[in-house]
Design an enzyme around this catalytic site. Structure first.
Site, PDB file in Angstrom:
ATOM      1  N   ASP A  15       0.831  -1.213   0.000  1.00 43.97           N
ATOM      2  CA  ASP A  15       0.000   0.000   0.000  1.00 43.97           C
ATOM      3  C   ASP A  15       0.859   1.254   0.000  1.00 43.97           C
ATOM      4  O   ASP A  15       0.631   2.188  -0.779  1.00 43.97           O
ATOM      5  CB  ASP A  15      -0.902   0.026   1.250  1.00 43.97           C
TER       6      ASP A  15
ATOM      7  N   THR B 287      -6.917  -4.807  -0.030  1.00 44.81           N
ATOM      8  CA  THR B 287      -5.744  -5.104   0.806  1.00 44.81           C
ATOM      9  C   THR B 287      -5.936  -6.390   1.606  1.00 44.81           C
ATOM     10  O   THR B 287      -4.991  -7.177   1.771  1.00 44.81           O
ATOM     11  CB  THR B 287      -5.444  -3.933   1.757  1.00 44.81           C
TER      12      THR B 287
END
Length: 358
Positions: free
Chosen positions: A110, A178
């Site tokens: 990320d 995610t």
């Protein structure tokens, strides 16, 4: 006696006139030259050369250029996402909880993707507002340059179009899905960039890092992706969040019948691609995408833009358009479709909106 006077010869008159013209020239030449130069700069000759790329008027941005760098940003971010996952150095940690109480994960993928994407876009268009899912740490600032080249497929399908920089907001999702990324469910993972003008999504880019597939589209421009040839409106296949499948399933089967198929999936980008003609081995197909809870705008803006460009719709569950200005969250859930009667779908699912704020 006759009065005395001065008589000038023709030669004298000529000299006198020349002296007068000289004085006038010195008085006004600077002013006239300045006005002429201003005119030449303000009014380019008809049929003259095109304004060089990258020299748009101050305060304006070219959406074709912004699309090109958005595609590049999604790909560059995807390279970081893939590298971290394949190296198994996720460094996953909890960054907070969702409204439903589930833990949100944050990984090195990320953060590194976000840094690459943000600084590439910011370097190319410093005057444009950029909203990203992850915080940008100035201590990690890096220079990511763009050579202002535009891919041939974009050149062929998209014409230059300038808009005021202050009307533009860019939404970045550096790693969509995610949770699935940490579970190594790679097919759901995407990187996304969306460009909104005056709150309306006009450019969408959805990139799948693990298959190198990229979908892009621009409203009133063109795209490299299209809708499928047919959709099932009577008993649609409905794609929903893996964590909220049960909420949709009960109401959907009451509405469309027990043969209705519910497809639980991760990632908003993946779910939008499920509505389109995407030749990907691990890409499922659906007829409608429904989300019944609060969702962030960087998750859905790119998909919204792609659907709008192709004639589709993404609205709240009550049919309201989603504005990509102001707060970063969408409270009203969403329903997305293409080549279907979107209004009729909303009318068939009146009870879902009641669950969207829970």
């Amino acid at each position: 006696m006759a009065p005395m006077g001065i008589r000038l010869s023709p030669l004298g008159m000529a000299v006198f006139c020349l002296l007068g013209l000289g004085v006038l020239y010195h008085l006004y030449s600077g002013f006239l030259a300045g006005r002429f130069a201003f005119f030449m700069l303000s009014e380019p000759a008809a049929g003259g050369p095109e304004t060089p790329r990258g020299s748009a008027p101050a305060g304006a941005v070219d959406l074709r250029e912004l699309l090109a760098v958005s595609v590049l940003a999604a790909v560059r971010g995807g390279e970081e996402v893939k590298r971290v996952r394949e190296g198994n150095v996720l460094n996953a940690k909890a960054k907070g909880k969702t409204r439903e109480g589930a833990e949100e994960q944050l990984t090195s993928g990320d953060l590194l993707s976000n840094r690459r994407m943000f600084y590439l876009l910011k370097g190319a268009f410093p005057a444009v507002q950029i909203n990203s899912e992850e915080r940008v740490d100035t201590a990690d600032q890096e220079t990511v340059s763009w050579d202002r080249s535009i891919p041939e497929d974009i050149k062929q399908k998209i014409q230059p179009k300038e808009v005021p920089a202050e009307s533009v907001t860019v939404w970045i999702d550096p790693l969509d899905a995610t949770q699935e990324y940490t579970e190594d469910l790679r097919q759901y993972v995407t990187t996304m960039v969306c460009v909104a003008v005056n709150g309306k999504p006009v450019i969408g880019v959805i990139h799948k890092p693990f298959s190198a597939y990229t979908a892009w589209a621009m409203v009133d421009g063109g795209s490299n992706v299209k809708a499928r040839s047919s959709y099932n409106e009577k008993t649609p296949r409905i794609i929903v969040s893996r964590s909220h499948a049960g909420k949709v399933e009960q109401v959907a089967r009451q509405t469309f019948g027990n043969k209705t198929v519910i497809i639980p999936a991760g990632g908003a980008g993946y779910k939008v691609l499920a509505l389109l003609d995407v030749a990907e081995k691990n890409q499922e197909e659906a007829d409608v995408y429904i989300h019944v809870t609060y969702i962030k705008k960087w998750d859905i803006c790119a998909g919204n833009a792609v659907l709008r460009a192709l004639g589709g719709h993404m609205t709240t569950l009550t049919g309201e358009e989603i504005s990509y200005t102001g707060s970063d969250g969408n409270e009203g859930g969403l329903i997305a479709s293409i080549n279907m009667n979107h209004k009729a779908l909303i009318e068939k699912l009146p009870d879902l909106e009641k669950t969207s704020h829970k």
